[in-house]
Scaffold this motif. Structure first.
Motif, short mmCIF file in Angstrom:
data_model
loop_
_atom_site.label_atom_id
_atom_site.label_comp_id
_atom_site.label_asym_id
_atom_site.label_seq_id
_atom_site.Cartn_x
_atom_site.Cartn_y
_atom_site.Cartn_z
N SER A 110 52.60 30.68 48.83
CA SER A 110 51.99 31.52 49.85
C SER A 110 51.43 32.84 49.30
O SER A 110 50.89 33.65 50.06
CB SER A 110 53.01 31.83 50.96
OG SER A 110 54.13 32.54 50.43
N PRO A 112 48.93 35.41 47.89
CA PRO A 112 47.46 35.50 47.90
C PRO A 112 46.90 35.37 46.48
O PRO A 112 47.35 36.04 45.56
CB PRO A 112 47.20 36.91 48.45
CG PRO A 112 48.40 37.21 49.29
CD PRO A 112 49.55 36.59 48.55
N ASP A 114 43.23 34.65 46.23
CA ASP A 114 41.79 34.81 46.37
C ASP A 114 41.45 36.29 46.47
O ASP A 114 42.03 37.02 47.29
CB ASP A 114 41.27 34.07 47.60
CG ASP A 114 41.42 32.57 47.49
OD1 ASP A 114 41.37 32.06 46.35
OD2 ASP A 114 41.59 31.91 48.53
N SER A 149 39.23 33.71 41.99
CA SER A 149 40.56 33.23 42.36
C SER A 149 41.42 32.94 41.15
O SER A 149 40.92 32.58 40.07
CB SER A 149 40.45 31.94 43.19
OG SER A 149 39.67 32.14 44.35
N SER A 204 42.78 39.10 54.03
CA SER A 204 43.48 37.98 54.67
C SER A 204 42.55 36.83 54.99
O SER A 204 43.01 35.70 55.16
CB SER A 204 44.14 38.46 55.97
OG SER A 204 43.16 38.78 56.94
N ASP A 205 41.23 37.11 55.04
CA ASP A 205 40.26 36.10 55.46
C ASP A 205 40.66 35.55 56.82
O ASP A 205 40.73 34.34 57.04
CB ASP A 205 40.15 34.98 54.43
CG ASP A 205 38.88 34.15 54.62
OD1 ASP A 205 38.00 34.59 55.38
OD2 ASP A 205 38.79 33.06 54.02
N GLY A 207 43.60 35.80 58.42
CA GLY A 207 44.92 35.19 58.52
C GLY A 207 45.23 34.09 57.53
O GLY A 207 46.33 33.53 57.55
N LYS A 208 44.33 33.78 56.60
CA LYS A 208 44.55 32.66 55.68
C LYS A 208 45.52 33.01 54.55
O LYS A 208 46.14 32.11 53.97
CB LYS A 208 43.22 32.19 55.10
CG LYS A 208 42.30 31.55 56.13
CD LYS A 208 41.01 31.06 55.50
CE LYS A 208 40.09 30.44 56.53
NZ LYS A 208 38.81 29.98 55.93
N GLN A 209 45.66 34.28 54.20
CA GLN A 209 46.62 34.66 53.16
C GLN A 209 47.20 36.03 53.47
O GLN A 209 46.55 36.87 54.12
CB GLN A 209 45.98 34.65 51.77
CG GLN A 209 44.78 35.56 51.58
CD GLN A 209 44.23 35.48 50.14
OE1 GLN A 209 44.60 34.63 49.32
NE2 GLN A 209 43.35 36.41 49.81
N HIS A 210 48.44 36.24 53.00
CA HIS A 210 49.12 37.51 53.25
C HIS A 210 50.32 37.62 52.32
O HIS A 210 50.71 36.65 51.65
CB HIS A 210 49.58 37.61 54.72
CG HIS A 210 50.58 36.56 55.10
ND1 HIS A 210 51.94 36.76 55.01
CD2 HIS A 210 50.41 35.30 55.56
CE1 HIS A 210 52.57 35.67 55.40
NE2 HIS A 210 51.67 34.76 55.75
#
Length: 271
Positions: A110, A112, A114, A149, A204-205, A207-210
């Motif tokens: 999980s 991040p 990117d 990435s 976060s894009d 909510g896609k990463q955090h």
């Protein structure tokens, strides 16, 4: 800038760490936080550690999405001024970014991985004065962004070197985190001869990463065009200008002829 080879010119290092500023979502009421610190780094081909004023930059922090309901960003910005960084398209084809995973970050599925590299071609007046202090909300501006990435956490190597090469066309115009397509009223083509600010961001894009993040940037370079390509671009530019001038002359001459025809017709009708 410092020359690193015949095909690239170093933009960073020297990093001038005291001149980078945090631009996190805290300026909009969020809770994300970022840092940029000097670190030594190991060459992929050896165990030698690069240190000193040419050390790499560790970009790290925490990306929060709870405070702003799924949105979030953390970034470090470097501002040029009063004169911009000039990388004209006739001489440069893009930017190359060299990076490695961060030994101090615990990578999981999980974490991040990117990141976004951002250019701004308009002056920015209100970057916070202190690196650790979020400044006032900044007026939204058109930016030009490209992504890079780290590999998936299961295959991350602490010494593996990565390079992302961005041609100027790879930078996408963005406004408030959303892509601005060509033809939109906000769209303006990128002019790399007027780079007033560049930044490294983890977002976060939506909510896609955090969570905790980290990446080590070992160099940012401008990619120089080969002399033959640069000469060809100049010839094409001259030819296009000449063609436009000739076309304009014929167009003007044609209008003059048509005007004379109209005047002759008016005289004939009067008589």
């Amino acid at each position: 800038m410092y020359s690193s080879s015949s095909k690239t010119e170093m933009i960073f290092p020297l990093w001038h760490f005291d001149q980078w500023r945090a631009v996190d979502d805290r300026v909009r009421g969020g809770s994300s936080v970022s840092h940029l610190d000097p670190v030594g780094w190991k060459h992929e081909s050896s165990n030698d550690v690069e240190k000193g004023e040419h050390a790499a930059a560790r970009f790290w922090g925490n990306l929060d999405i709870e405070t702003l309901g799924g949105a979030g960003f953390a970034s470090q910005a470097y501002r040029y001024g009063p004169s911009p960084l000039k990388l004209p398209q006739l001489s440069y084809s893009g930017i190359s970014l060299h990076y490695q995973s961060d030994p101090q970050t615990k990578y999981t599925c999980s974490t991040p991985t990117d990141f976004t590299f951002i250019l701004k071609t308009t002056p920015t007046a209100n970057i916070p004065k202190h690196p650790k202090t979020p400044g006032p909300p900044r007026e939204a501006q058109l930016t030009y962004e490209a992504t890079f990435s780290l590999p998936h956490s299961s295959s991350i190597s602490m010494t593996e070197h990565h390079e992302a090469k961005f041609k100027w066309k790879d930078f996408k115009a963005t406004y408030r985190g959303r892509h601005v397509p060509e033809g939109d009223e906000k769209w303006v083509p990128l002019d790399p001869a007027l780079i007033y600010e560049l930044s490294i961001m983890c977002r976060s894009d939506f909510g896609k990463q955090h969570g905790d993040f980290g990446v080590v940037i070992t160099a940012i370079e401008a990619i120089k065009k080969d002399k033959s390509v640069e000469l060809w671009d100049r010839v094409c530019g001259w030819w296009n200008s000449l063609s436009s001038w000739i076309s304009g002359m014929f167009s003007w001459k044609g209008k003059s002829i048509r005007l004379e025809e109209v005047e002759d017709e008016e005289k004939r009708l009067i008589v």
